[in-house]
Scaffold this motif. Sequence first.
Motif: not given
Lengths: 284, 291
Positions: A228-235, A247-257, A259-269
């Motif tokens: 799942x982690x690898x697949x959801x990288x292709x959002x 939805x949480x994947x998009x939260x992580x992406x937004x935080x990364x944008x 400047x936060x160093x969060x894990x982009x692979x997070x797919x669960x709450x």
Amino acid sequence: MSIKIEHLNYIYSQGTAYEKQALTDINLELPDGQFAGVIGHTGSGKSTLIQHLNGLIKATEGTVYYNGENIYAENYVMKDLRSRVGLVFQYPEYQLFEVDVFTDVCFGPKNLGLPKEEVEKRAYEALRQVGLKEKYFKKSPFELSGGQKRRAAIAGILAMQPEVLILDEPTAGLDPRGRDDILEQIARLHAERGITVVLVSHSMEDIAKYVERIIVMEKGRVRFDDTPKKVFEHDRELEQIGLAAPQVTYVMRELKNRGMDVDLCATTIDEAKQSILRCMAGRG
Amino acid sequence: MGIIETRHLTHDYQKIDEDGKTQVSCRAVDDVDLDVSPGQFIAILGHNGSGKSTLAKHLNAILLPTQGTVYVDGLDTRDAEKLDAIRQRAGMVFQNPDNQIIGTVVEEDVAFGPENMGVSPREIEQRVEASLKTVDMWEYRKHSPNRLSGGQKQRVAIAGVVAMEPMCIVLDEPTAMLDPVGRKEVIRAAQKLNREKQVTIILITHYMEEVIEADRVIVMDQGKILMQGTPREIFSRVEELKAHRLDVPQVTMLAHELRKSGLPIPEGILTVEELADAISPLVNHTESKKG
């Protein structure tokens, strides 16, 4: 022990004006005990694909092997395959037909030619596994709620004690409670009995929560096949084919944008929460 | 005056045995007062069996109250003579896209309602065009409905209701049997009707992401209204929703969890943007302290 698909092609209504290539060059292997998810837009070929797994549809080209045996071989016993690979269709409750729930669940094992005692034992066990209370056993299937009917229908397949359980959108049309109940029970079956489970779903959140592998179908082909982690990288690509990451994947992406160093692979709450908290702690 | 008003609305289902005697009586809707103003977008949430569909079916007189009253634009639904007028004012779209299309061609299906109302052929034509365009199905007007996708069928069903020019449309889980794309199409059509034509929308659904843009969310449980408020107010009550095993959008849930872990994040976060807005200042703050 596995299901293996090699160079599978399927064409609907071949030779007619309605001819349509539904599956193109599919190559997959489902090892024993895996919990896999299949996602894809309507018409992407998911349902056609899974109907090949127990021989309901015969490939136009290519081969399906079950435990190393070619299921299209002349002497292959298809009936045997169908008892080992259980397929739960969409809206399976439409297929309930017996006078009461218990008799309905007995139908499958009875047709396997098992003695009455064994049939009933299996039916009890299957109904227990799906969490349907005994007070419903002698009721007409039509008196049950949507979620209960769905569970009764799934029990009908479980009573055949399949080695592989394939479910085509088992939670479509259910309310959140019914959905969670069914998915939890499937996950428990997978954990306790070690059966292989293939879950077809539209819900990325559900898929992300339960499966260890995702097969993404698009226009009859396998577009992605990974964790799942690898697949959801292709959002972005998923969106282009009418799907989305959780939805949480998009939260992580937004935080990364931002400047936060969060894990982009997070797919669960829970994963997202841990990553955000870690990130905060690291900086503070 | 409200477009929909219910007063002490109560509905009992009765199970009748072979001799015509009542065996069991089951209260599906229990003393519900509901007021909907014209032009509102209302979302109703609740489990199967919570009474939301039974409530919905009272809003255009498919069901009549066991006790209490329902007014549609001031008309009492128990007044049999007003039935046509009531159904013209409040249209209904159901869950299964295959159960509500009767025409063999899309435009014929949409024309069915206004035809039965005695609208002139020229106006029917105009209405069919306008309503199919509203739901973005105009290019399919000559198609056969049975070859359409679920989302397209539902939009044709909505167009069929729109062509009757109702003041209010009740959608009873219109997206439950659709895929994510079809779901979005249908919700977008309902939102457009609400915004552009000021049609009152009452949307019954299980999907939380469909309610976050509603003016008001009503949560039903055991035949009663359990909660009522703006989406933000409702989704600020995560623990309560969870206790009733109702869904909460993933982003709202994540915000709630982070808050429980001690981060100063407000309750009732509804979008990815909002959550990012709440988190990023916290990081900058800690960074500046460090610097």
